[in-house]
Each structure stands twice: as C-alpha cells, then as structure tokens.
Motif scaffolding. Structure first.
Motif, mmCIF file in Angstrom:
data_model
loop_
_atom_site.group_PDB
_atom_site.id
_atom_site.type_symbol
_atom_site.label_atom_id
_atom_site.label_comp_id
_atom_site.label_asym_id
_atom_site.label_seq_id
_atom_site.Cartn_x
_atom_site.Cartn_y
_atom_site.Cartn_z
ATOM 1 N N PRO A 233 0.806 -1.225 0.000
ATOM 2 C CA PRO A 233 0.000 0.000 0.000
ATOM 3 C C PRO A 233 0.836 1.271 0.000
ATOM 4 N N GLU A 234 2.103 1.189 0.352
ATOM 5 C CA GLU A 234 3.022 2.324 0.238
ATOM 6 C C GLU A 234 4.400 1.750 -0.028
ATOM 7 N N PRO A 235 5.306 2.543 -0.611
ATOM 8 C CA PRO A 235 6.668 2.034 -0.825
ATOM 9 C C PRO A 235 7.295 1.579 0.493
ATOM 10 N N HIS A 236 7.960 0.457 0.441
ATOM 11 C CA HIS A 236 8.502 -0.180 1.631
ATOM 12 C C HIS A 236 9.495 0.724 2.366
ATOM 13 N N LEU A 237 10.338 1.389 1.617
ATOM 14 C CA LEU A 237 11.321 2.282 2.220
ATOM 15 C C LEU A 237 10.623 3.423 2.962
ATOM 16 N N TRP A 238 9.561 3.957 2.395
ATOM 17 C CA TRP A 238 8.824 5.037 3.025
ATOM 18 C C TRP A 238 8.245 4.573 4.369
ATOM 19 N N GLY A 239 7.722 3.367 4.414
ATOM 20 C CA GLY A 239 7.194 2.821 5.660
ATOM 21 C C GLY A 239 8.280 2.658 6.714
ATOM 22 N N LYS A 240 9.454 2.199 6.306
ATOM 23 C CA LYS A 240 10.573 2.046 7.246
ATOM 24 C C LYS A 240 11.047 3.398 7.759
ATOM 25 N N LEU A 241 11.127 4.398 6.881
ATOM 26 C CA LEU A 241 11.556 5.730 7.300
ATOM 27 C C LEU A 241 10.550 6.349 8.274
ATOM 28 N N LYS A 242 9.260 6.130 8.041
ATOM 29 C CA LYS A 242 8.254 6.626 8.976
ATOM 30 C C LYS A 242 8.383 5.928 10.327
ATOM 31 N N TRP A 243 8.710 4.647 10.299
ATOM 32 C CA TRP A 243 8.895 3.884 11.530
ATOM 33 C C TRP A 243 10.077 4.433 12.329
ATOM 34 N N VAL A 244 11.183 4.713 11.644
ATOM 35 C CA VAL A 244 12.364 5.272 12.307
ATOM 36 C C VAL A 244 12.057 6.675 12.840
ATOM 37 N N ALA A 245 11.349 7.480 12.052
ATOM 38 C CA ALA A 245 10.998 8.833 12.485
ATOM 39 C C ALA A 245 10.076 8.808 13.699
ATOM 40 N N GLY A 246 9.311 7.739 13.837
ATOM 41 C CA GLY A 246 8.416 7.596 14.982
ATOM 42 C C GLY A 246 9.098 7.043 16.218
ATOM 43 N N GLY A 247 10.394 6.857 16.164
ATOM 44 C CA GLY A 247 11.136 6.390 17.326
ATOM 45 C C GLY A 247 11.689 4.991 17.185
ATOM 46 N N ALA A 248 11.374 4.311 16.108
ATOM 47 C CA ALA A 248 11.879 2.962 15.826
ATOM 48 C C ALA A 248 11.520 1.976 16.927
ATOM 49 N N VAL A 249 10.371 2.184 17.560
ATOM 50 C CA VAL A 249 9.934 1.289 18.634
ATOM 51 C C VAL A 249 9.559 -0.063 18.037
ATOM 52 N N GLY A 250 10.184 -1.101 18.534
ATOM 53 C CA GLY A 250 9.873 -2.456 18.090
ATOM 54 C C GLY A 250 10.655 -2.923 16.876
ATOM 55 N N MET A 251 11.592 -2.128 16.393
ATOM 56 C CA MET A 251 12.366 -2.547 15.227
ATOM 57 C C MET A 251 13.398 -3.586 15.630
ATOM 58 N N ALA A 252 13.418 -4.682 14.898
ATOM 59 C CA ALA A 252 14.388 -5.751 15.130
ATOM 60 C C ALA A 252 15.562 -5.567 14.165
ATOM 61 N N TYR A 253 16.576 -6.392 14.332
ATOM 62 C CA TYR A 253 17.749 -6.316 13.453
ATOM 63 C C TYR A 253 17.368 -6.529 11.998
ATOM 64 N N MET A 254 16.419 -7.398 11.765
ATOM 65 C CA MET A 254 15.977 -7.664 10.391
ATOM 66 C C MET A 254 15.367 -6.412 9.766
ATOM 67 N N ASP A 255 14.656 -5.620 10.551
ATOM 68 C CA ASP A 255 14.064 -4.386 10.037
ATOM 69 C C ASP A 255 15.140 -3.363 9.684
ATOM 70 N N TRP A 256 16.194 -3.286 10.505
ATOM 71 C CA TRP A 256 17.296 -2.380 10.201
ATOM 72 C C TRP A 256 18.033 -2.818 8.938
ATOM 73 N N PHE A 257 18.218 -4.134 8.787
ATOM 74 C CA PHE A 257 18.854 -4.655 7.576
ATOM 75 C C PHE A 257 17.980 -4.356 6.364
#
Length: 75
Positions: free
Chosen positions: A24-48
């Motif tokens: 529903p949205e570009p994957h990179l955009w979703g990850k950047l929004k997640w990081v901008a929101g504090g990256a709460v719950g991000m695992a190593y796989m998400d950072w990779f």
C-alpha cells in the motif's frame, strides 16, 4: 566501480529494489516513517531491510554528487 557510476542503472535500482513492494506504500517510506516515529519495536531484520532498500538511493546521491563535482570539458 564504473558500473555504480552509471546513473541509469542506479535509477533503475531505486525504482525497483528501493521502492518495492509498492502497495500500500513504498517499503522504504514505511521504514523511514517507523524510524521517524522512534523505531519502537524494530528488530535487526528491520534495520537490515532499511539498509537494503535505502542503498540504491545512497548510490544515486553518490552519482549526483560525483556528476556535479566533475568539471565538464568545453568543446
């Protein structure tokens, strides 16, 4: 290294690997929004995953900087 200086190839990488999956949205955009929101719950796989999808855009930035800094020959 010459291959990574080809802006057409790098742009193709940005449009395919960098943005996929598109809906529903570009994957990179979703990850950047997640990081901008504090990256709460991000695992190593998400950072990779962020690194994987962000690398084509870093390469594009590199190509643009190199093209702007390289003097052009006047003919």
């Amino acid at each position: 290294m010459k291959l990574l200086d080809n802006w057409k190839l790098v742009l193709l990488l940005c449009l395919t690997l960098g943005l996929a999956p598109y809906f529903p949205e570009p994957h990179l955009w979703g990850k950047l929004k997640w990081v901008a929101g504090g990256a709460v719950g991000m695992a190593y796989m998400d950072w990779f995953d962020l690194l994987l999808h962000g690398t084509p855009f870093l390469l594009l930035l590199r190509v643009v900087i190199i093209k702007l800094r390289t003097p052009r020959l006047q003919s």
